[in-house]
Design a protein around this motif. Structure first.
Motif, short mmCIF file in Angstrom:
data_model
loop_
_atom_site.label_atom_id
_atom_site.label_comp_id
_atom_site.label_asym_id
_atom_site.label_seq_id
_atom_site.Cartn_x
_atom_site.Cartn_y
_atom_site.Cartn_z
N SER A 102 -79.24 5.97 26.49
CA SER A 102 -77.95 7.12 26.03
C SER A 102 -77.41 7.40 27.23
N LEU A 111 -69.97 4.88 26.45
CA LEU A 111 -69.76 5.82 25.60
C LEU A 111 -68.35 6.13 25.24
N PHE A 189 -76.49 10.28 20.01
CA PHE A 189 -74.86 10.04 20.02
C PHE A 189 -74.28 11.07 20.04
#
Length: 429
Positions: A102, A111, A189
């Motif tokens: 991430s 992202l 996230f």
């Protein structure tokens, strides 16, 4: 160098079809999930936000599967013990790789690209269904993500779910690892989304300040008065870009591979080691879970410099050659197709890029996996590998008064035969 070339060739010879299948499957699922999240977000932003992290997870799962697939062909990594077979090993590797992946995903703009596509799809549906806000209020629809109660609530709830799973893991069935992975993916996230929104707000605020405008005017004036200084500044920016492309990007991929393979070494910094013992004795299971993730990431990052400048330099050169070939191949395919109207490219460009990447990505995985295997094979590096551990499982770290189990480190076991596997078990269909 010759053993590394043999490892690289062995990976491609044995696993290329499986690597292509994993990459294409992950990319197709990623795009479908972005479309689904955008569609749901057109009617409920919350529903879309709960689905969008799955699109990131699809890419992560594909890369985890690709690296686990080639593991039997890595001489020094494969000798570190027989990992558990099946879906459990895959879920544990995915779980520990969520945080570093991430970070990489957000830092390189992927992202942000997913969120923009999500907002484009969701807003178009919301405006159409509400008559552009005239027929009825848009309210909680349209996919607009901003710092507020909704994303913060989702973040907190996901963290609570992770804490509960970490606390009661031994009493829960194995399928709850899937829920734990989703909860970790969701809070990660949301965290990076909120941080990105906050940074964007700070930049917007700062750019409108008088001091920022004065600095911009001052810089333009200096560049106009001293052209040579402006040239030096542009050269510095160009050099920074080269360093990022040639060193930081391959190092980031090497760290991701290290986390997936379970990089491990016994030289945590003293400050971190002291904090580790203090936290483990004083806080709950959630802090321990987060601490494990950062320890995994620290060990993986250590593999970058512990491999030595010669090994990393060779890896960075191979990665740069791969990047050049990938860029040249993509450009060549587009030139062969020729010029077309925008409607043609909106329909076919994603297929073209995925087609080229389906050939290029297995090569990148082979390069990164070979480099990590070479690091593990250096006795002076002190880097070993262990199985990825879920929350509450033994991770090889011991408390005061316990006896630390012995483990092999840097012992080479040849493993010439192996099939395309995730862990040691067969690939899912």
């Amino acid at each position: 160098m010759i053993p590394a070339l043999r490892t690289f060739a062995r990976i491609l010879a044995r696993h290329w079809p499986a690597l292509i299948a994993w990459y294409v499957g992950g990319e197709v699922l990623h795009r479908l999930l972005v479309q689904l999240a955008g569609f749901v977000g057109g009617y409920s932003t919350l529903g879309g936000l709960l689905l969008l992290p799955l699109a990131v997870g699809a890419r992560l799962a594909a890369y985890v599967a690709m690296y686990l697939t080639v593991r039997p062909s890595l001489v020094h990594v494969a000798q570190s013990g027989e990992p558990d077979a099946g879906i459990r090993a895959f879920l544990r590797s995915t779980l520990v790789a969520i945080l570093p992946f991430s970070i990489f995903y957000a830092a390189w703009g992927m992202l942000d690209a997913d969120q923009k596509e999500f907002f484009r799809l969701a807003s178009s549906i919301a405006f159409r269904e509400t008559g552009f806000g005239l027929g009825e209020a848009i309210v909680d629809r349209g996919g607009l993500i901003s710092v507020g109660v909704l994303p913060v609530t989702v973040l907190v709830v996901a963290l609570l779910v992770r804490a509960l799973h970490a606390r009661f893991r031994e009493r829960l069935p194995e399928w709850t690892l899937t829920l734990a992975a989703y909860a970790e993916l969701l809070w990660t996230f949301m965290l990076f989304t909120l941080v990105g929104q906050w940074l964007a707000g700070v930049r917007a605020w700062f750019s409108g300040r008088a001091g920022a405008l004065w600095l911009q005017d001052f810089g333009d004036g200096v560049a106009a008065a001293i052209p040579s200084l402006a040239s030096v500044w542009e050269a510095v920016l160009w050099l920074v870009g080269i360093v990022i492309a040639a060193a930081i990007v391959p190092a980031a991929w090497l760290a991701v591979a290290g986390v997936i393979y379970g990089a491990d070494f016994d030289a945590l910094p003293p400050v971190l080691a002291r904090r580790t013992e203090a936290l483990r004795g004083a806080v709950g299971s959630l802090a321990r879970t987060l601490l494990q993730r950062f320890e995994d990431l620290w060990a993986a990052v250590a593999a970058i410099w512990r491999g030595g400048p010669l090994l990393f330099g060779a890896f960075a050169l191979a990665y740069a050659l791969w990047a050049l070939a990938e860029h040249t191949g993509t450009r060549g395919v587009l030139q062969v197709i020729g010029g077309h109207e925008s409607g043609f490219w909106s329909a076919w460009l994603p297929l073209v890029t995925v087609g080229v990447a389906a050939i290029a990505e297995p090569i990148r995985v082979a390069i990164v996996a070979t480099a990590f295997d070479a690091v593990v094979g250096r006795p002076e590096a002190g880097i070993g590998v262990r199985e990825s551990v879920a929350d509450g499982e033994s991770d090889g770290l011991v408390a005061d008064g316990d006896v630390e189990p012995e483990r092999p480190l840097g012992v080479v076991r040849q493993q010439e035969d192996g099939e395309d596997t995730v862990g040691i078990g067969p690939l899912p269909a």
